[in-house]
Design a protein around this motif. Structure first.
Motif, PDB file in Angstrom:
ATOM      1  N   SER A  71     -26.181  -3.765  14.640  1.00 45.48           N
ATOM      2  CA  SER A  71     -25.213  -4.019  13.563  1.00 45.48           C
ATOM      3  C   SER A  71     -25.929  -4.264  12.246  1.00 45.48           C
ATOM      4  CB  SER A  71     -24.331  -5.221  13.905  1.00 45.48           C
ATOM      5  OG  SER A  71     -25.104  -6.404  14.015  1.00 45.48           O
ATOM      6  N   ASP A  72     -25.276  -3.844  11.168  1.00 40.12           N
ATOM      7  CA  ASP A  72     -25.707  -4.154   9.807  1.00 40.12           C
ATOM      8  C   ASP A  72     -24.852  -5.338   9.361  1.00 40.12           C
ATOM      9  OD1 ASP A  72     -25.973  -4.328   7.042  1.00 40.12           O
ATOM     10  OD2 ASP A  72     -26.070  -2.159   6.735  1.00 40.12           O
ATOM     11  N   PRO A  73     -25.449  -6.504   9.118  1.00 39.06           N
ATOM     12  CA  PRO A  73     -24.654  -7.688   8.801  1.00 39.06           C
ATOM     13  C   PRO A  73     -23.796  -7.510   7.558  1.00 39.06           C
ATOM     14  CG  PRO A  73     -26.964  -8.034   8.247  1.00 39.06           C
ATOM     15  CD  PRO A  73     -26.896  -6.773   9.041  1.00 39.06           C
ATOM     16  N   ARG A  74     -24.252  -6.689   6.627  1.00 38.22           N
ATOM     17  CA  ARG A  74     -23.481  -6.447   5.410  1.00 38.22           C
ATOM     18  C   ARG A  74     -22.193  -5.699   5.722  1.00 38.22           C
ATOM     19  NH1 ARG A  74     -28.023  -3.197   2.413  1.00 38.22           N
ATOM     20  NH2 ARG A  74     -27.893  -2.217   4.477  1.00 38.22           N
ATOM     21  N   ALA A  75     -22.279  -4.724   6.638  1.00 37.54           N
ATOM     22  CA  ALA A  75     -21.084  -3.980   7.040  1.00 37.54           C
ATOM     23  C   ALA A  75     -20.121  -4.876   7.803  1.00 37.54           C
ATOM     24  CB  ALA A  75     -21.479  -2.779   7.903  1.00 37.54           C
ATOM     25  N   VAL A  76     -20.662  -5.757   8.631  1.00 37.75           N
ATOM     26  CA  VAL A  76     -19.820  -6.680   9.405  1.00 37.75           C
ATOM     27  C   VAL A  76     -19.043  -7.596   8.465  1.00 37.75           C
ATOM     28  CG1 VAL A  76     -19.843  -8.593  11.053  1.00 37.75           C
ATOM     29  CG2 VAL A  76     -21.340  -6.619  11.414  1.00 37.75           C
ATOM     30  N   ILE A  77     -19.737  -8.151   7.463  1.00 36.67           N
ATOM     31  CA  ILE A  77     -19.078  -9.040   6.497  1.00 36.67           C
ATOM     32  C   ILE A  77     -18.036  -8.275   5.689  1.00 36.67           C
ATOM     33  CG2 ILE A  77     -19.445 -10.436   4.420  1.00 36.67           C
ATOM     34  CD1 ILE A  77     -22.255 -11.084   5.547  1.00 36.67           C
ATOM     35  N   PHE A  78     -18.416  -7.099   5.231  1.00 37.51           N
ATOM     36  CA  PHE A  78     -17.519  -6.281   4.422  1.00 37.51           C
ATOM     37  C   PHE A  78     -16.231  -5.950   5.176  1.00 37.51           C
ATOM     38  CE2 PHE A  78     -19.047  -3.442   0.689  1.00 37.51           C
ATOM     39  CZ  PHE A  78     -18.146  -4.082  -0.135  1.00 37.51           C
ATOM     40  N   LYS A  96     -10.062  -4.933   5.219  1.00 40.35           N
ATOM     41  CA  LYS A  96      -8.720  -4.742   5.767  1.00 40.35           C
ATOM     42  C   LYS A  96      -7.665  -5.408   4.889  1.00 40.35           C
ATOM     43  CE  LYS A  96      -6.218  -4.923  10.157  1.00 40.35           C
ATOM     44  NZ  LYS A  96      -6.290  -5.323  11.587  1.00 40.35           N
ATOM     45  N   LYS A  97      -8.000  -6.568   4.309  1.00 36.73           N
ATOM     46  CA  LYS A  97      -7.056  -7.268   3.442  1.00 36.73           C
ATOM     47  C   LYS A  97      -6.733  -6.433   2.204  1.00 36.73           C
ATOM     48  CE  LYS A  97      -9.009 -11.776   4.737  1.00 36.73           C
ATOM     49  NZ  LYS A  97      -9.737 -12.969   4.220  1.00 36.73           N
ATOM     50  N   LEU A  98      -7.775  -5.838   1.613  1.00 36.92           N
ATOM     51  CA  LEU A  98      -7.565  -5.030   0.420  1.00 36.92           C
ATOM     52  C   LEU A  98      -6.800  -3.763   0.763  1.00 36.92           C
ATOM     53  CD1 LEU A  98      -8.106  -4.720  -2.606  1.00 36.92           C
ATOM     54  CD2 LEU A  98     -10.255  -3.576  -2.039  1.00 36.92           C
ATOM     55  N   ALA A  99      -7.110  -3.162   1.913  1.00 39.49           N
ATOM     56  CA  ALA A  99      -6.395  -1.956   2.330  1.00 39.49           C
ATOM     57  C   ALA A  99      -4.908  -2.238   2.505  1.00 39.49           C
ATOM     58  CB  ALA A  99      -6.988  -1.426   3.638  1.00 39.49           C
ATOM     59  N   LYS A 100      -4.585  -3.417   3.028  1.00 42.44           N
ATOM     60  CA  LYS A 100      -3.180  -3.794   3.195  1.00 42.44           C
ATOM     61  C   LYS A 100      -2.514  -3.970   1.838  1.00 42.44           C
ATOM     62  CE  LYS A 100      -0.176  -7.089   5.603  1.00 42.44           C
ATOM     63  NZ  LYS A 100      -0.124  -8.268   6.504  1.00 42.44           N
TER      64      LYS A 100
END
Length: 453
Positions: A333-340, A345-349
């Motif tokens: 895992s890339d921790p930056r991708a995990v955090i992002f 999802k909130k912004l997409a909603k």
């Protein structure tokens, strides 16, 4: 004998190139191509206290992949982001302070540092008109580099490489980069896109992320969630260890004793490359092509077929790559991708783009399986930060031409910290070895040289 016509000579120049090196020779001479070992680990060429990328452990000489972690000055990036997000604050300025000075700022230090950034968030008189608007560039990264080099001419202490002066130069550049990037885009948009020319001044009470949105948008408006996601992107891209290409370039050029402006311009040239800072742009373009070719975004089989075509060089740019999947260092895992991902999802909603978010999430899930089956190798592969960052920028209505410049606006913080560290450490000039494999030949007098192949 008549001379060869210049036009024909020019056309034939590519045929005269003799630059191919037999790949087998790299193994023969044990060359660490890309400064990497055969197992993918980077060759150790320096020490740093600024950033640490960790993705495996060594157990009895075996490399054991683990979930990736990223440390800024010894503090886990997850803890940093959770800290300011839980308090409803923007974190980029705090991150700048941490990377530059090695400690988290006190409340008083943070207030003063923000005020200092705000004070420096300006450009010399007539600079926008003379250096940006009068010389628009089709690529903002080149405009950024040119502007940085132009600032050298205005700085009376441009060649002073004392720590105090370099620190001041770096903070000024960190503060001014959003202006250089946004104004360069406005010039491009106006002169090459035939759009209205809009130049907004930054506001002293706004954060870096807020000012970027404020200056980019004609109406200056943005939501708190939009600014929060952009601020998070800036924090996640600010530093990634001393070995990433542009930061290594920073160390290399700094080691020669060169000035701050030349160093940062060199780093910008590195970041511009699609193998480095331009990757998120490729992810967005890949998904645009995917959406045109998929009849049903929710069918796993159809998505897998498209991903397989990518690997077979039958789709999109026919490079054989699934952009945004896999990383030179991270595996599980890339921790930056995990955090992002937890915030995207909130912004997409909010934007009504949940179906597109679900497509991204589905590709993230299926791509490693398709790659493992195609290459017939069991290997840990995961999404990297570029996988979601381009999607975020698209949702924020950030023009595609600004994707890599946004990266630069963030990463200049890491470059600055590493430049200061290289100077403070008083290291040697960086000069790795290259072995020349050309055969020894005698010099041939001009009249004896054959013009044929």
């Amino acid at each position: 004998m008549d001379n060869m016509p210049l036009e024909k000579f020019e056309q034939n120049l590519p045929e005269k190139l003799k630059n191919f090196i037999d790949p087998q020779l790299y193994s023969k001479y044990q060359v660490k191509r890309g400064l990497r070992d055969i197992d993918g680990r980077g060759v150790l060429v320096g020490l740093t206290e600024i950033g640490d990328v960790h993705s495996y452990i060594i157990d009895e000489n075996d490399i054991i992949p683990i979930p990736g972690s990223l440390m800024y000055r010894g503090i886990n990036i997850e803890h940093i982001t959770n800290g300011f997000l839980s308090e409803g604050r923007f974190g980029f300025e705090e991150t700048c302070y941490l990377l530059l000075f090695g400690e988290l700022p006190t409340k008083e230090d943070l207030i003063s540092f923000r005020e200092l950034i705000s004070k420096y968030r300006s450009l010399p008189e007539d600079f926008v008109r003379d250096m940006i608007l009068k010389m628009p560039s089709k690529n903002i990264m080149n405009s950024l580099a040119r502007s940085v080099l132009a600032l050298y001419s205005i700085d009376e202490k441009a060649d002073d490489t004392s720590l105090n002066n370099v620190l001041k130069q770096c903070i000024r550049l960190i503060a001014s980069f959003p202006l250089l990037g946004v104004y360069s885009y406005q010039a491009l948009s106006h002169y090459y896109g035939n759009k209205s020319l809009i130049i907004h001044s930054p506001q002293p009470y706004l954060s870096t992320a807020e000012n970027i949105l404020h200056m980019l948008r004609a109406d200056n408006k943005y939501t708190k969630l939009e600014a929060t996601l952009l601020d998070l992107a800036l924090v996640l891209h600010a530093e990634h260890g001393g070995g990433n290409n542009s930061t290594f370039v920073t160390h290399v050029v700094t080691s020669t004793g060169s000035d701050t402006y030349s160093v940062i311009a060199s780093a910008l040239g590195s970041l511009k490359g699609p193998r480095h800072g331009g990757a998120n742009l490729k992810v967005v373009e890949m998904f645009d092509d995917m959406k045109l070719n998929l009849k049903d975004w929710k069918k796993d089989g159809e998505i897998e077929d498209y991903l397989l075509k990518l690997l077979k060089k039958e789709a999109f740019d026919r490079s054989g790559l699934i952009y945004g999947i896999g990383h030179a260092v991270y595996s599980i895992s890339d921790p930056r991708a995990v955090i992002f991902k937890s915030h995207v999802k909130k912004l997409a909603k909010e934007k009504g783009l949940e179906d597109e978010y679900n497509l991204y999430a589905k590709v993230e899930e299926l791509a490693p399986k398709v790659m493992e089956k195609f290459f017939k190798v069991s290997k840990n592969i995961s999404a990297n930060v570029d996988f979601y960052s381009g999607f975020v920028y698209r949702m924020l209505d950030i023009p595609i031409e600004m994707f890599t410049p946004i990266f630069a606006i963030s990463r200049i913080v890491g470059w600055s910290a590493h430049r200061i560290e290289e100077i403070a450490s008083n290291g040697k000039i960086i000069r790795p070895a290259y072995k020349c494999i050309s055969k020894r030949r005698a010099y041939t007098p001009l009249e004896n040289r054959c013009s044929g192949k």
